[in-house]
Design an enzyme around this catalytic site. Structure first.
Site, mmCIF file in Angstrom:
data_model
loop_
_atom_site.group_PDB
_atom_site.id
_atom_site.type_symbol
_atom_site.label_atom_id
_atom_site.label_comp_id
_atom_site.label_asym_id
_atom_site.label_seq_id
_atom_site.Cartn_x
_atom_site.Cartn_y
_atom_site.Cartn_z
ATOM 1 C CB SER A 112 -2.622 5.919 -2.864
ATOM 2 O OG SER A 112 -1.154 5.949 -2.242
ATOM 3 C CG HIS A 113 0.739 4.241 -5.172
ATOM 4 N ND1 HIS A 113 -0.019 3.899 -3.927
ATOM 5 C CD2 HIS A 113 0.989 2.967 -5.742
ATOM 6 C CE1 HIS A 113 -0.237 2.756 -3.779
ATOM 7 N NE2 HIS A 113 0.186 1.821 -4.799
ATOM 8 C CG ASP A 276 1.491 8.799 -2.266
ATOM 9 O OD1 ASP A 276 1.636 9.938 -1.399
ATOM 10 O OD2 ASP A 276 0.907 7.865 -2.065
ATOM 11 C CG ASP A 278 -2.619 9.684 -0.831
ATOM 12 O OD1 ASP A 278 -1.616 9.271 -1.367
ATOM 13 O OD2 ASP A 278 -3.397 9.047 0.189
ATOM 14 C CG ASP A 280 -0.531 8.233 1.841
ATOM 15 O OD1 ASP A 280 0.269 8.321 0.863
ATOM 16 O OD2 ASP A 280 -1.341 7.254 2.209
ATOM 17 N NE ARG A 281 2.378 4.414 -1.306
ATOM 18 C CZ ARG A 281 2.193 3.303 -1.741
ATOM 19 N NH1 ARG A 281 3.354 2.784 -2.498
ATOM 20 N NH2 ARG A 281 1.429 2.502 -1.555
ATOM 21 C CE LYS A 375 0.938 4.946 2.777
ATOM 22 N NZ LYS A 375 0.447 3.761 3.062
HETATM 23 C C1 G1P Z 1 0.007 -1.012 -0.613
HETATM 24 C C2 G1P Z 1 1.023 -1.139 0.238
HETATM 25 C C3 G1P Z 1 1.043 -1.036 1.777
HETATM 26 C C4 G1P Z 1 0.045 0.308 1.765
HETATM 27 C C5 G1P Z 1 -1.137 0.525 0.805
HETATM 28 C C6 G1P Z 1 -1.759 1.753 0.991
HETATM 29 O O1 G1P Z 1 -0.872 -2.091 -0.389
HETATM 30 O O2 G1P Z 1 1.753 -2.468 0.338
HETATM 31 O O3 G1P Z 1 2.035 -1.065 2.467
HETATM 32 O O4 G1P Z 1 -0.357 0.290 3.120
HETATM 33 O O5 G1P Z 1 -0.615 0.273 -0.385
HETATM 34 O O6 G1P Z 1 -0.861 2.950 0.534
HETATM 35 P P1 G1P Z 1 -0.922 -3.425 -1.132
HETATM 36 O O7 G1P Z 1 -1.406 -2.961 -2.664
HETATM 37 O O8 G1P Z 1 0.369 -4.123 -1.045
HETATM 38 O O9 G1P Z 1 -2.148 -4.201 -0.473
HETATM 39 ZN ZN ZN Z 2 -0.677 7.349 -0.801
#
Ligand code: G1P
Ligand code: ZN
Length: 542
Positions: A112-113, A276, A278, A280-281, A375
């Site tokens: 992801s990010h 981000d 991938d 999704d954000r 998302k």
């Molecule tokens: C974080 C975000 C959560 C999101 C997840 C995946 O998770 O807070 O809302 O669904 O990334 O993108 P966390 O690191 O808080 O467990």
């Molecule tokens: Zn992501």
């Protein structure tokens, strides 16, 4: 030839909020990725002849694991693997592909990010046939399997050419390389009034989308520039890079500061957004204004009927517990249910499948709808553009009108990253221990109304998820939530979520840090954050 390779378990393959995430060096250990993929296949049961979708966000190690997963899918009996060209699929595009091609499920390679590169992060996530992340029942079973695994199956074969679209044989399995963008772009065109958005843009409306050198670059260029006519260069950092150009592909004030500077600078465009790693954000900005993700969910819900795909109205709204209650007020006004779920998109899947909700959102820059089961960053951008095209007002005006009707939930999240794990666990344990004594306590001007450890009962499958975050609720609707991240890869990340509600006739134009100052102080008093983490300040405020 299929080889059965003996292996021994790794003790650290428990999937977190969003699949298995580790440093690349961990994934590079011999058998590491193979063990996890085999454990996943073992849990799925009979996959003979089934279709699997496979793709990732293009980060370092993506192509290597794609080749391994292909050979293992063939050796485990899958009939077909649909893989994005170049090994690329954004998370929402993968979710869509699973649904569109009626696949058994999908493997998404992403962290992801989190940053990418040889010394950064990698991840593997399994999504089920509805296109959504595997529920805890499955991820728990995968984890259990990783602890006892003693072999995996893999085909001896040369690498597949991932860059040429079309079909190839791998043992008895077909590998189908597809354009990663086209199906997704068509889906977006079916939901939104592209004609109205094109007219808006042709009339001089300017936008800036920061793809952060991550997976959304090709999607945004195709949709925003080619199909909607935004000027060339409206998409910045549009070329995906294995290390995201050395940056964190995390759309927030810290990592997307160029976008913030642009949107708050002279001659700012009308609309700004970023996604981000991938895809999704999303974050949304107007000229001189940042819309918090919690507010964005509420504003999208209040205006979604202006887009053709949502003209029939919404069945309901779901938000993760730490997300602000702004959407709750919209749900109330619309007369539709509001569901509060634990953090993580996987908790929305059942509600979406059952038709109980149409829009979902998380404070962590995630919004989406029932069009996929993830998302979806560009989806949120396009819904905003559709609303702007119909209303013909600037983003800031839409936000102010929203607050004047529903009141404003001032909101921020403070992250303390890389905290010593024992210290972070100690903080949460101490907090849990004192929960029963907190109600009625006064801290400065605030009085604690209730305090608990959030638990969720899934109304569809009856499952219970406990310990999903400590909530401290104050008289008047203010709130502090504390939880530990389930996606970090080094040490612990403490997340402190702060929210205070200002009614529609109150002061709607305050600076957020001022509005939250008392709560910030109260959080430290209650949880001993400075003392226990040794930090005077959060690392990131979003
Ligand atoms: C974080 C975000 C959560 C999101 C997840 C995946 O998770 O807070 O809302 O669904 O990334 O993108 P966390 O690191 O808080 O467990
Ligand atoms: Zn992501």
């Amino acid at each position: 030839m299929i080889r059965i390779v003996p292996t021994t378990p790794f003790s650290d393959q428990k999937p977190g909020t969003s699949g298995l995430r580790k440093k690349v060096v961990v994934f590079r250990q011999p058998h590491y990725a193979e063990n996890f993929i085999q454990a996943t296949f073992d849990v799925l049961g009979d996959v003979a002849g089934q279709t699997l979708v496979l793709g990732g966000d293009g980060r370092f190690w993506n192509r290597e694991v794609i080749q391994v997963a292909l050979r293992m899918a063939a050796a485990n009996g899958f009939g077909r693997v649909i893989v994005g060209q170049g090994g690329i699929l954004s998370t929402p595009a993968a979710s869509h592909a699973i649904r569109l091609y009626r696949a058994f499920g999908g493997i998404i390679l992403s962290a992801s990010h989190n940053p990418g590169g040889p010394n950064e992060d990698f991840g593997i996530k399994y999504n089920i046939a509805n296109g959504g992340p595997a529920p805890e029942k499955i991820t728990d079973a995968i984890h259990a399997r990783t602890l006892v695994i003693d072999s995996y199956r893999i085909l001896d074969a040369a690498d597949i050419d991932l860059d040429a679209p079309g079909e190839t044989r791998l043992g008895d399995m077909i590998v189908q390389v597809i354009d990663p963008v086209a199906d997704y772009a068509d889906l977006m065109e079916s939901l939104f009034d592209f004609g109205a958005i094109r007219t808006l843009i042709a009339g001089g409306f300017r936008l800036s989308f920061d793809a952060m050198h991550a997976v959304t670059g090709p999607y945004a260029v195709e949709i925003l520039e080619r199909r909607l006519g935004a000027a060339a260069g409206s998409v910045v950092n549009g070329t995906p890079l294995a290390d995201f150009g050395g940056h964190h592909p995390d759309p927030n004030m810290v990592h997307a500061h160029d976008l913030f500077d642009r949107m708050f600078g002279p001659d700012a465009p009308d609309f700004g957004a970023a996604s981000d790693g991938d895809g999704d954000r999303n974050i949304i900005l107007g000229r001189g204004i940042f819309i918090t993700p919690s507010d964005s969910l509420a504003m999208l819900a209040a205006n979604a009927h202006l887009a053709p795909g949502y003209a029939r109205g919404l069945a309901g709204i779901a938000r993760s517990m730490p997300t602000s209650a702004a959407a709750d007020r919209v749900a109330e006004a619309l007369g539709i249910p509001l569901h509060e779920t634990p953090t993580g998109w996987k908790f929305f899947g059942n509600l979406l499948d059952a038709g109980h909700v149409t829009l979902c959102g998380e404070e962590s820059a995630g919004t989406g709808s029932d069009h996929v089961r993830e998302k979806d960053g560009l989806w949120a951008v396009l819904l905003w553009l559709n609303i702007l095209a119909v209303r013909g007002e600037p983003v800031a005006q839409i936000a102010r009108a929203h607050w004047a009707r529903f009141g404003r939930n001032y909101y921020a999240r403070h992250d303390y990253e890389g905290v010593d794990s024992a210290a972070a666990d100690g903080l949460i344990t101490a907090l849990r221990d004192k929960l029963p004594t907190l109600a009625g306590t006064r801290i400065g001007n605030l009085i604690i109304a209730a305090a608990d450890d959030f638990a969720y009962h899934d109304p569809i499958d009856g499952s219970d998820s406990r310990h999903q975050g400590v909530r401290i609720l104050f008289d008047g609707g203010s709130r502090i939530v504390l939880r530990l991240s389930g996606t970090g890869t080094s040490g612990a990340t403490l997340r402190v979520y702060l929210e205070c509600y200002e009614p529609a006739d109150g002061d709607l134009g305050r600076a957020t840090p001022d509005a939250l100052a008392d709560l910030i102080a109260a959080a430290d008093t209650i949880a001993d954050i400075r003392q226990r983490t040794g930090r005077a300040q959060p690392d990131v405020v979003t």
